[in-house]
Design a protein around this motif. Structure first.
Motif, PDB file in Angstrom:
ATOM      1  N   ALA A   8       9.673  -7.419  -6.030  1.00 41.99           N
ATOM      2  CA  ALA A   8       9.117  -6.579  -4.974  1.00 41.99           C
ATOM      3  C   ALA A   8       8.134  -7.469  -4.225  1.00 41.99           C
ATOM      4  CB  ALA A   8       8.408  -5.372  -5.568  1.00 41.99           C
ATOM      5  N   VAL A   9       8.184  -7.441  -2.889  1.00 43.07           N
ATOM      6  CA  VAL A   9       7.336  -8.322  -2.088  1.00 43.07           C
ATOM      7  C   VAL A   9       6.760  -7.530  -0.921  1.00 43.07           C
ATOM      8  CG1 VAL A   9       7.265 -10.455  -0.718  1.00 43.07           C
ATOM      9  CG2 VAL A   9       8.807 -10.305  -2.678  1.00 43.07           C
ATOM     10  N   GLY A  10       5.463  -7.662  -0.706  1.00 43.26           N
ATOM     11  CA  GLY A  10       4.831  -6.980   0.418  1.00 43.26           C
ATOM     12  C   GLY A  10       3.338  -7.213   0.449  1.00 43.26           C
ATOM     13  N   TYR A  11       2.712  -6.663   1.480  1.00 42.24           N
ATOM     14  CA  TYR A  11       1.267  -6.803   1.619  1.00 42.24           C
ATOM     15  C   TYR A  11       0.571  -5.829   0.673  1.00 42.24           C
ATOM     16  CZ  TYR A  11       2.496  -9.727   5.500  1.00 42.24           C
ATOM     17  OH  TYR A  11       3.037 -10.739   6.251  1.00 42.24           O
ATOM     18  N   ILE A  12      -0.480  -6.293   0.083  1.00 47.61           N
ATOM     19  CA  ILE A  12      -1.180  -5.578  -0.985  1.00 47.61           C
ATOM     20  C   ILE A  12      -1.977  -4.403  -0.430  1.00 47.61           C
ATOM     21  CG2 ILE A  12      -2.895  -5.833  -2.831  1.00 47.61           C
ATOM     22  CD1 ILE A  12      -2.128  -8.892  -2.788  1.00 47.61           C
ATOM     23  N   ALA A  13      -1.723  -3.198  -0.957  1.00 47.72           N
ATOM     24  CA  ALA A  13      -2.479  -2.012  -0.566  1.00 47.72           C
ATOM     25  C   ALA A  13      -3.705  -1.827  -1.450  1.00 47.72           C
ATOM     26  CB  ALA A  13      -1.602  -0.763  -0.648  1.00 47.72           C
ATOM     27  N   LYS A  14      -3.597  -2.250  -2.691  1.00 48.93           N
ATOM     28  CA  LYS A  14      -4.698  -2.080  -3.643  1.00 48.93           C
ATOM     29  C   LYS A  14      -4.722  -3.302  -4.554  1.00 48.93           C
ATOM     30  CE  LYS A  14      -6.155   0.901  -7.427  1.00 48.93           C
ATOM     31  NZ  LYS A  14      -5.741   1.988  -8.310  1.00 48.93           N
TER      32      LYS A  14
END
Length: 187
Positions: free
Chosen positions: A165-171
């Motif tokens: 899973a790859v993406g910008y960190i929300a937390k």
């Protein structure tokens, strides 16, 4: 102990399970995927394949088929996940990278593990979060899941070893203490 940029990046990497909806930029994704290609591979055969999915509808359909497979499992834990309406195996990340390999290569799993770790470290260096995802390893040969994987570009003769899973960190995920006693020096 000594430190440098690479070592600090290794120490800063975390398994991220909360992402923003912002899609990973193409240049960043290509950089992450390229890092995977620089991992060591058995006899330098590079038999792996990386399939990146960024389409929300396709990711949701894949998750639905994985959940469907889980409902038919003999494992009670997987059955519960399959029946859970909110369960998402990829934590709603905007990108999923599937790492597959030829099942005939006994070192396939090791090669893919090295490649995905390179991707994790590259992502972290770009300020992008990632998490190892196992669910496709267990379900990739179930006909309904396999059909979708083939449609999405996973080679027919490959098994899924792991996914990211790859993406910008929300937390942010805080660092956990490291276990002691895992290193032995022999003289």
């Amino acid at each position: 102990m000594k430190t440098n940029e690479v070592l600090e990046n290794i120490k800063a990497r975390r398994s991220v399970r909360a992402y923003t909806t912002q899609q990973v930029a193409e240049e960043d994704l290509l950089t992450i995927l390229e890092a995977g290609t620089y991992a060591p591979s058995g006899m330098h055969l590079e038999t792996w394949h990386f399939t990146a999915i960024q389409n929300t509808e396709k990711l949701e359909e894949l998750n639905a088929r994985i959940k469907g497979a889980f409902t038919k499992s003999e494992d009670k834990h997987l059955q519960e996940r399959g029946c859970n309406q909110t369960y998402c195996c990829y934590y709603h990340a905007p990108t999923l990278v599937i790492v597959s390999n030829e099942p005939t290569q006994w070192w396939a799993g090791m090669d893919c593990a090295c490649a995905i770790e390179n991707m994790f470290l590259a992502a972290r260096s770009l300020g992008i979060g990632s998490c190892w995802i196992n669910q496709l390893r267990e379900t990739c040969d179930i006909p309904s899941v396999r059909a979708l994987l083939t449609e999405y570009g996973v080679p027919k003769d490959h098994i899924v070893i792991c996914s990211a899973a790859v993406g910008y960190i929300a937390k942010e995920t805080p660092a956990k203490p490291r276990r002691e006693g895992t290193v032995t020096f022999t003289e």
